[in-house]
Design a protein around this motif. Structure first.
Motif, PDB file in Angstrom:
ATOM      1  N   LYS A  89     -47.254 -38.791 -36.642  1.00 55.04           N
ATOM      2  CA  LYS A  89     -47.937 -40.086 -36.617  1.00 55.04           C
ATOM      3  C   LYS A  89     -46.989 -41.178 -37.082  1.00 55.04           C
ATOM      4  N   THR A  90     -47.382 -42.403 -36.817  1.00 55.54           N
ATOM      5  CA  THR A  90     -46.559 -43.527 -37.245  1.00 55.54           C
ATOM      6  C   THR A  90     -46.448 -43.556 -38.758  1.00 55.54           C
ATOM      7  N   SER A  91     -47.497 -43.140 -39.455  1.00 56.22           N
ATOM      8  CA  SER A  91     -47.486 -43.149 -40.921  1.00 56.22           C
ATOM      9  C   SER A  91     -46.531 -42.124 -41.512  1.00 56.22           C
ATOM     10  N   ASP A  92     -46.066 -41.217 -40.690  1.00 54.17           N
ATOM     11  CA  ASP A  92     -45.155 -40.173 -41.190  1.00 54.17           C
ATOM     12  C   ASP A  92     -43.695 -40.650 -41.240  1.00 54.17           C
ATOM     13  N   VAL A  93     -43.430 -41.851 -40.745  1.00 61.02           N
ATOM     14  CA  VAL A  93     -42.056 -42.352 -40.744  1.00 61.02           C
ATOM     15  C   VAL A  93     -41.613 -42.564 -42.187  1.00 61.02           C
ATOM     16  N   GLY A  94     -40.375 -42.173 -42.534  1.00 54.32           N
ATOM     17  CA  GLY A  94     -39.855 -42.393 -43.876  1.00 54.32           C
ATOM     18  C   GLY A  94     -38.763 -41.397 -44.221  1.00 54.32           C
ATOM     19  N   ILE A  95     -38.416 -41.389 -45.568  1.00 50.85           N
ATOM     20  CA  ILE A  95     -37.338 -40.546 -46.067  1.00 50.85           C
ATOM     21  C   ILE A  95     -37.935 -39.256 -46.600  1.00 50.85           C
ATOM     22  N   TYR A  96     -37.477 -38.133 -46.101  1.00 51.94           N
ATOM     23  CA  TYR A  96     -37.864 -36.822 -46.576  1.00 51.94           C
ATOM     24  C   TYR A  96     -36.664 -36.210 -47.279  1.00 51.94           C
ATOM     25  N   LYS A  97     -36.963 -35.530 -48.443  1.00 52.04           N
ATOM     26  CA  LYS A  97     -35.885 -34.961 -49.237  1.00 52.04           C
ATOM     27  C   LYS A  97     -36.182 -33.508 -49.550  1.00 52.04           C
ATOM     28  N   CYS A  98     -35.101 -32.739 -49.638  1.00 51.65           N
ATOM     29  CA  CYS A  98     -35.208 -31.369 -50.146  1.00 51.65           C
ATOM     30  C   CYS A  98     -34.157 -31.174 -51.214  1.00 51.65           C
ATOM     31  N   THR A  99     -34.557 -30.431 -52.260  1.00 50.34           N
ATOM     32  CA  THR A  99     -33.611 -30.118 -53.335  1.00 50.34           C
ATOM     33  C   THR A  99     -33.489 -28.615 -53.434  1.00 50.34           C
ATOM     34  N   VAL A 100     -32.252 -28.157 -53.640  1.00 48.01           N
ATOM     35  CA  VAL A 100     -31.973 -26.728 -53.798  1.00 48.01           C
ATOM     36  C   VAL A 100     -31.343 -26.563 -55.169  1.00 48.01           C
ATOM     37  N   SER A 101     -32.051 -25.787 -56.045  1.00 46.31           N
ATOM     38  CA  SER A 101     -31.599 -25.620 -57.429  1.00 46.31           C
ATOM     39  C   SER A 101     -30.973 -24.242 -57.595  1.00 46.31           C
ATOM     40  N   ILE A 102     -29.746 -24.279 -58.137  1.00 48.99           N
ATOM     41  CA  ILE A 102     -29.024 -23.031 -58.405  1.00 48.99           C
ATOM     42  C   ILE A 102     -28.455 -23.141 -59.803  1.00 48.99           C
ATOM     43  N   LYS A 103     -28.927 -22.297 -60.686  1.00 51.86           N
ATOM     44  CA  LYS A 103     -28.455 -22.269 -62.075  1.00 51.86           C
ATOM     45  C   LYS A 103     -28.486 -23.662 -62.684  1.00 51.86           C
ATOM     46  N   ASN A 104     -29.670 -24.293 -62.630  1.00 51.26           N
ATOM     47  CA  ASN A 104     -29.929 -25.601 -63.242  1.00 51.26           C
ATOM     48  C   ASN A 104     -29.140 -26.738 -62.606  1.00 51.26           C
ATOM     49  N   VAL A 105     -28.551 -26.487 -61.438  1.00 54.74           N
ATOM     50  CA  VAL A 105     -27.881 -27.555 -60.698  1.00 54.74           C
ATOM     51  C   VAL A 105     -28.612 -27.725 -59.377  1.00 54.74           C
ATOM     52  N   ALA A 106     -29.044 -28.966 -59.084  1.00 52.39           N
ATOM     53  CA  ALA A 106     -29.825 -29.226 -57.873  1.00 52.39           C
ATOM     54  C   ALA A 106     -28.989 -29.979 -56.849  1.00 52.39           C
ATOM     55  N   TYR A 107     -29.104 -29.581 -55.557  1.00 49.65           N
ATOM     56  CA  TYR A 107     -28.433 -30.224 -54.433  1.00 49.65           C
ATOM     57  C   TYR A 107     -29.500 -30.865 -53.556  1.00 49.65           C
ATOM     58  N   GLN A 108     -29.286 -32.145 -53.200  1.00 49.01           N
ATOM     59  CA  GLN A 108     -30.315 -32.902 -52.470  1.00 49.01           C
ATOM     60  C   GLN A 108     -29.855 -33.228 -51.065  1.00 49.01           C
ATOM     61  N   HIS A 109     -30.766 -33.162 -50.106  1.00 50.83           N
ATOM     62  CA  HIS A 109     -30.522 -33.518 -48.714  1.00 50.83           C
ATOM     63  C   HIS A 109     -31.640 -34.443 -48.256  1.00 50.83           C
ATOM     64  N   GLU A 110     -31.275 -35.538 -47.553  1.00 51.84           N
ATOM     65  CA  GLU A 110     -32.252 -36.534 -47.105  1.00 51.84           C
ATOM     66  C   GLU A 110     -32.327 -36.571 -45.590  1.00 51.84           C
ATOM     67  N   PHE A 111     -33.527 -36.796 -45.102  1.00 49.20           N
ATOM     68  CA  PHE A 111     -33.776 -36.892 -43.670  1.00 49.20           C
ATOM     69  C   PHE A 111     -34.589 -38.161 -43.422  1.00 49.20           C
ATOM     70  N   ASN A 112     -34.073 -39.059 -42.574  1.00 50.35           N
ATOM     71  CA  ASN A 112     -34.762 -40.309 -42.238  1.00 50.35           C
ATOM     72  C   ASN A 112     -35.460 -40.113 -40.909  1.00 50.35           C
ATOM     73  N   LEU A 113     -36.762 -39.935 -40.947  1.00 51.23           N
ATOM     74  CA  LEU A 113     -37.537 -39.708 -39.734  1.00 51.23           C
ATOM     75  C   LEU A 113     -37.900 -41.042 -39.105  1.00 51.23           C
ATOM     76  N   LEU A 114     -37.508 -41.177 -37.818  1.00 50.76           N
ATOM     77  CA  LEU A 114     -37.730 -42.400 -37.058  1.00 50.76           C
ATOM     78  C   LEU A 114     -38.459 -42.061 -35.775  1.00 50.76           C
ATOM     79  N   ILE A 115     -39.206 -43.036 -35.292  1.00 47.52           N
ATOM     80  CA  ILE A 115     -39.843 -42.863 -33.987  1.00 47.52           C
ATOM     81  C   ILE A 115     -38.851 -43.342 -32.941  1.00 47.52           C
ATOM     82  N   GLY A 116     -38.237 -42.425 -32.060  1.00 46.14           N
ATOM     83  CA  GLY A 116     -37.222 -42.765 -31.082  1.00 46.14           C
ATOM     84  C   GLY A 116     -37.809 -43.269 -29.787  1.00 46.14           C
ATOM     85  N   LYS A 117     -36.959 -44.185 -29.097  1.00 45.70           N
ATOM     86  CA  LYS A 117     -37.341 -44.724 -27.798  1.00 45.70           C
ATOM     87  C   LYS A 117     -36.150 -44.551 -26.865  1.00 45.70           C
ATOM     88  N   PRO A 118     -36.217 -43.681 -25.886  1.00 43.26           N
ATOM     89  CA  PRO A 118     -35.067 -43.441 -25.013  1.00 43.26           C
ATOM     90  C   PRO A 118     -34.802 -44.625 -24.089  1.00 43.26           C
TER      91      PRO A 118
END
Length: 725
Positions: A89-118
């Motif tokens: 949906k249009t309301s789902d547009v935005g920044i999505y993040k995931c964090t991966v924690s290994i031995k108290n250290v977290a790694y973050q990855h961001e995904f910017n979801l956009l509505i594309g128009k070819p």
């Protein structure tokens, strides 16, 4: 409570590594989005965060949301926890993040979801898709491509046969081409590339170029080298649009000459005259194309010698070896100087360019020795039709000078009283002598008449050129005196003169007589015999022969032996064998020529002692030591003992004593007993004249099959001598 949660979240966020870049993800309305969080380890803990929510919506595979459009997917055993959003949906547009924690250290990855128009509506103006355009080479072709832009902004570009040639960040891209034959059948494609497209938009145009033939000669290239006599084939390869239909081969010389109208040019057995520039011209409706090749015909050089005849006083004398061949890289070998009859005189080193400068001799009278053939030899590495790599030429160089009395002339001649005599001189003269005089001892010209005459002949004569004995063209002058008298015993002067000067030669006429007796005669005992040695004396003007006379003391008659002596160190020797033991003998010598006999030498007495071991030695070198002689005696004894058994039945010759043609001193002679000469072997050398024995006295000869006897005395004889073994 919320304050505590916020503090915990802030503590968590403070430990997150946020160095990863943001990834744009295009999603269509009502479509699905799959976000893959990179996994570090199966033991890692993964949390997902969505826009508008501070707490995570999941931990590993556990969801903290009631939205059934969101799910966790992936290979959980490997620590993969991916976020899937369905029915976007249009309301789902935005920044999505995931964090991966290994031995108290977290790694973050961001995904910017956009509505594309070819992007849409891409086209090359004025051309349909997959169309073909035809143009001539050299004309200009303009292509314009447009597109309706989408979201995000697409990239618009042109490709030629798959390779990008033009790019634009706008919705329009223009391409202008000056067409070449290399553009023939090229495919130009306009493409729009966008992440909103699963497959890029494109449209293509194929260009057909009309062009004149492009001509090449294959592997031949601009120059072709071929050996004379080989076959030549050159293929003319042409490419054009439309296809070529007319071929023409020409050779460029003084005028252009038509050779062939076929694509292939063939010449069998090419000759050097065929060398030159060849052109292949091919035409079609658009125009013509041409390719050239320079045909170089390689052939062995032709050798010529440029020279001028000289005189013997000319200071600079040279010959030039002119060589013409292909390739023009030559190796010059040594010059050869030969006589008129082909006798080798010398080799001479020329200059690097092939010329030869004759050395300047300080002796004026030797300049004439440069006469003869001069041979120049050169090579360029190419063989002729006979397979010869080296080529030669020779010329006869004439060096004019005064007459020369050649080296084989003599200073003295001997004649017999009232007998005929000839005075012979040989002359080399270029040009021929113009005046010839023969003077007597008083310098008065000889008057020729019935008793004497002058003979001139053209002939070959022997001379020594630069240290080499050769045969040359010359003149033989003979003064023939029919009856030699005391008035003719004189010294004669021969004078030959031409325009370059005069030469003189003198010959003394001496009265011939009987020879003088041998000198320094010695007699020494050998096994069962005696060895006689002597030195030759004056021969009286003619060839002489030597005789040994011997007799047993108490006898009046002498036995005579004509020797065939061996010469060593100017001494001659002969061995008398088969003498009786314990008896004394007398020996003497005399010499004989065709006039008569010399006086005899004094007599020499010698006693033959008895030897325990019988052995006879013939022709042993006088200077060998006693030890060496004993070794040779023993060896010959063993050989003789074996061969005597084989020789008992063989025929033996007996020397005969004929009467002299002249009145000689009366002597008493006995025939030589055959048994006294047994074992003597006589071998005549190649240089001895076979008819010199005018007395008819023949040496005793017995056959001997033992070759070692001959080998033990070889090379001890000289000219006009015999070997005794």
């Amino acid at each position: 409570m919320k304050t505590i949660e916020h503090m915990i979240l802030l503590l968590i966020w403070s430990t997150i590594d946020t160095s990863c870049a943001k990834l744009d993800v295009l999603v269509t309305i009502n479509g699905s989005a799959n976000l893959k969080c990179p996994s570090q380890s199966s033991s890692a803990s993964t949390n997902w965060f969505v826009p508008g929510s501070v707490p995570p919506i999941s931990k590993d595979r556990t969801l903290y949301t009631n939205d059934n459009r969101i799910s966790i997917t992936g290979n959980f055993r490997n620590g993969e926890y991916n976020l899937r959003i369905s029915n976007f949906k249009t309301s789902d547009v935005g920044i999505y993040k995931c964090t991966v924690s290994i031995k108290n250290v977290a790694y973050q990855h961001e995904f910017n979801l956009l509505i594309g128009k070819p992007p849409t509506n891409l086209k090359i103006e004025n051309f349909e898709n997959q169309s073909t355009v035809q143009r001539k080479e050299g004309e200009e072709l303009s292509l314009q491509c447009t597109v309706k832009s989408g979201q995000p902004k697409e990239i618009l570009l042109f490709e030629k046969n798959g390779d990008m040639v033009k790019e634009s960040n706008t919705s329009t891209v223009n391409l202008t081409i000056i067409l070449s034959h290399t553009d023939h059948q090229s495919r130009y494609t306009c493409k729009a590339i966008s992440p909103a497209l699963d497959v890029s938009l494109s449209q293509s145009v194929t260009v057909m170029v009309l062009y004149a033939p492009q001509v090449n000669l294959g592997k031949v290239g601009e120059s072709l080298m071929i050996k004379e006599g080989n076959n030549l084939t050159v293929n003319c390869i042409a490419e054009g649009n439309p296809e070529p239909y007319n071929y023409t081969w020409t050779k460029m010389c003084e005028t252009t000459r038509l050779i062939s109208t076929l694509p292939a040019f063939i010449m069998n057995g090419i000759l050097r005259k065929d060398a030159g520039l060849y052109s292949c011209v091919v035409t079609n409706k658009i125009g013509s194309g041409k390719a050239d090749t320079n045909v170089v015909v390689m052939y062995s050089p032709r050798v010529d010698i440029i020279y001028t005849n000289y005189t013997e006083i000319t200071k600079q004398r040279y010959l030039v070896c002119k060589v013409k061949g292909v390739p023009e890289e030559y190796t010059f070998y040594q010059w050869e100087h030969k006589s008129y009859y082909g006798d080798h005189i010398r080799f001479m080193s020329g200059n690097q360019n092939g010329s030869l400068t004759l050395p300047t001799d300080t002796i004026r009278d030797s300049g004439y020795q440069d006469n003869g053939y001069y041979k120049c030899t050169a090579s360029n590495g190419i063989s002729d039709t006979n397979g010869r790599v080296k080529q030669s030429a020779e010329v006869y160089l004439v060096v004019e000078g005064k007459p020369v009395f050649v080296s084989d002339n003599v200073d003295e001649v001997y004649g017999t009283y009232l007998g005929p005599i000839s005075l012979v001189v040989n002359i080399f003269s270029i040009p021929k002598y113009t005046k010839l005089e023969v003077l007597d001892g008083r310098s008065q010209p000889i008057t020729f008449g019935s008793n004497s005459r002058l003979i001139e002949e053209n002939t070959s004569v022997m001379d020594r050129f630069l240290g080499t004995e050769i045969k040359v063209i010359g003149y033989k002058i003979t003064v023939k005196i029919e009856r030699l008298t005391n008035d003719n015993i004189d010294t004669y002067t021969f004078k030959a003169k031409n325009g370059f000067g005069q030469s003189v030669h003198m010959i003394a006429v001496l009265s011939a007589g009987t020879p003088e007796p041998p000198l320094n005669v010695t007699v020494a005992p050998v096994a069962n015999g005696a060895r006689v040695e002597w030195t030759t004396n004056f021969n009286g003007g003619f060839k002489q022969h030597f005789f040994v006379e011997y007799r047993e003391q108490g006898n009046k008659g002498w036995k005579k032996v004509k020797t065939l002596p061996t010469t060593f160190n100017n001494r001659m020797f002969w061995t008398i064998g088969n003498l009786h033991e314990d008896r004394s003998y007398s020996f003497r010598m005399f010499s004989r020529n065709k006039i008569g006999d010399s006086n005899t030498t004094e007599e020499f007495d010698l006693k033959i002692f008895k030897k325990k071991n019988e052995a006879t030695v013939y022709g042993v070198v006088g200077s060998v030591s006693l030890v060496s002689m004993l070794v040779i005696v023993c060896l010959i004894y063993l050989i003789k003992k074996r061969t005597n058994k084989q020789g008992k039945t063989k025929k033996k010759s007996v020397m005969k004593d004929y009467s002299q043609a002249y009145k000689l001193e009366e002597r008493v002679y006995d025939e030589i007993d055959v048994t006294q000469m047994t074992g003597s072997v006589f071998t005549k050398t190649e240089q001895n004249e076979g008819n010199d024995n005018k007395d008819g006295i023949q040496p005793i000869q017995t056959e001997n099959s033992d070759e070692n006897t001959v080998l033990s005395h070889e090379n001890l004889h000289d000219k006009n001598s015999y070997e005794q073994f």
